[in-house]
Design an enzyme around this catalytic site. Sequence first.
Site, short mmCIF file in Angstrom:
data_model
loop_
_atom_site.label_atom_id
_atom_site.label_comp_id
_atom_site.label_asym_id
_atom_site.label_seq_id
_atom_site.Cartn_x
_atom_site.Cartn_y
_atom_site.Cartn_z
N LYS A 21 23.01 -17.30 -10.60
CA LYS A 21 23.41 -18.72 -10.53
C LYS A 21 24.88 -18.88 -10.12
O LYS A 21 25.65 -17.90 -10.15
CB LYS A 21 23.17 -19.35 -11.91
CG LYS A 21 21.69 -19.44 -12.31
CD LYS A 21 21.53 -20.21 -13.61
CE LYS A 21 20.08 -20.33 -14.02
NZ LYS A 21 19.92 -21.13 -15.26
N TYR B 102 13.05 -26.93 -10.00
CA TYR B 102 13.00 -27.11 -11.46
C TYR B 102 12.09 -28.28 -11.86
O TYR B 102 12.25 -28.82 -12.96
CB TYR B 102 14.40 -27.34 -12.01
CG TYR B 102 15.20 -26.08 -12.29
CD1 TYR B 102 14.66 -25.02 -13.03
CD2 TYR B 102 16.52 -25.96 -11.87
CE1 TYR B 102 15.41 -23.89 -13.32
CE2 TYR B 102 17.27 -24.82 -12.15
CZ TYR B 102 16.70 -23.79 -12.89
OH TYR B 102 17.44 -22.67 -13.18
N ASN C 48 24.32 -20.07 -17.53
CA ASN C 48 23.82 -18.85 -18.16
C ASN C 48 23.55 -17.72 -17.16
O ASN C 48 22.79 -16.80 -17.42
CB ASN C 48 22.60 -19.15 -19.05
CG ASN C 48 21.42 -19.67 -18.27
OD1 ASN C 48 21.50 -19.90 -17.07
ND2 ASN C 48 20.29 -19.85 -18.94
N HIS D 235 18.57 -16.81 -13.60
CA HIS D 235 17.24 -17.39 -13.87
C HIS D 235 16.20 -16.31 -13.63
O HIS D 235 16.36 -15.48 -12.73
CB HIS D 235 16.97 -18.57 -12.91
CG HIS D 235 15.54 -19.01 -12.93
ND1 HIS D 235 15.04 -19.86 -13.90
CD2 HIS D 235 14.47 -18.66 -12.16
CE1 HIS D 235 13.75 -20.03 -13.70
NE2 HIS D 235 13.38 -19.32 -12.65
N GLU E 23 7.47 -19.66 -7.68
CA GLU E 23 8.90 -19.56 -7.39
C GLU E 23 9.17 -18.62 -6.21
O GLU E 23 10.05 -18.88 -5.40
CB GLU E 23 9.65 -19.09 -8.65
CG GLU E 23 9.63 -20.16 -9.74
CD GLU E 23 10.32 -19.72 -11.03
OE1 GLU E 23 10.81 -18.57 -11.10
OE2 GLU E 23 10.39 -20.55 -11.96
P1 CMP Z 1 16.62 -21.28 -16.65
O1 CMP Z 1 15.96 -20.08 -17.19
O2 CMP Z 1 17.16 -21.23 -15.28
O3 CMP Z 1 15.59 -22.53 -16.73
C1 CMP Z 1 16.00 -23.85 -16.92
C2 CMP Z 1 17.45 -23.99 -17.26
O4 CMP Z 1 17.82 -25.18 -17.89
C3 CMP Z 1 17.82 -22.91 -18.26
O5 CMP Z 1 17.82 -21.66 -17.63
C4 CMP Z 1 19.18 -23.41 -18.75
O6 CMP Z 1 20.26 -22.93 -17.98
C5 CMP Z 1 19.09 -24.93 -18.53
N1 CMP Z 1 19.16 -25.70 -19.78
C6 CMP Z 1 20.10 -26.60 -20.09
N2 CMP Z 1 19.89 -27.12 -21.30
C7 CMP Z 1 18.78 -26.54 -21.80
C8 CMP Z 1 18.06 -26.66 -23.04
N3 CMP Z 1 18.43 -27.51 -24.00
N4 CMP Z 1 16.96 -25.88 -23.20
C9 CMP Z 1 16.55 -25.03 -22.21
N5 CMP Z 1 17.20 -24.87 -21.02
C10 CMP Z 1 18.31 -25.62 -20.83
#
Ligand code: CMP
Length: 133
Positions: free
Chosen positions: A9, A49, A112, A115, A126
Amino acid sequence: MEETLSIIKPDAMERNLEDKIKNIFIKNNFEIIKEKKVKLEKKDAELFYKVHETKPFYNDLCNYLSSGPVLVMVLKKDNAIAENRKIMGTTNPKDADPGTIRKEFGISIDKNSIHGSDSKENAEKEISFFFKD
Ligand code: CMP
């Protein structure tokens, strides 16, 4: 052998963590069979998403994923989806196990760093989202 989609990311790309993270995959016996660096438009992030479209964080998430370049990869290994999720760590870096990618590099639940597909069905969707052939 199973395939899964991984995205480095914008927060990790900005900090030049691309090679460090790829080396973690290689060390863990994943084969990186496809990769490309892309800068998504917001509408691409919204499609990618779409599964989260009703969540309160959807708009911020799509703004963030389209805020800078990302590295998209197809990873191959036995049980790749679960194995990848193991080495990524939990969604929120503060809860992730030591040694996982999100614990090492993640900044927050939004930033984070990485993904990974969460199921076989989503992995297929995906992968074809980014690699059409
Ligand atoms: P990812 O695994 O990329 O999938 C969806 C993303 O939403 C997740 O990582 C997080 O970076 C983001 N996100 C932000 N807020 C939340 C939340 N409360 N719960 C889960 N995902 C979140």
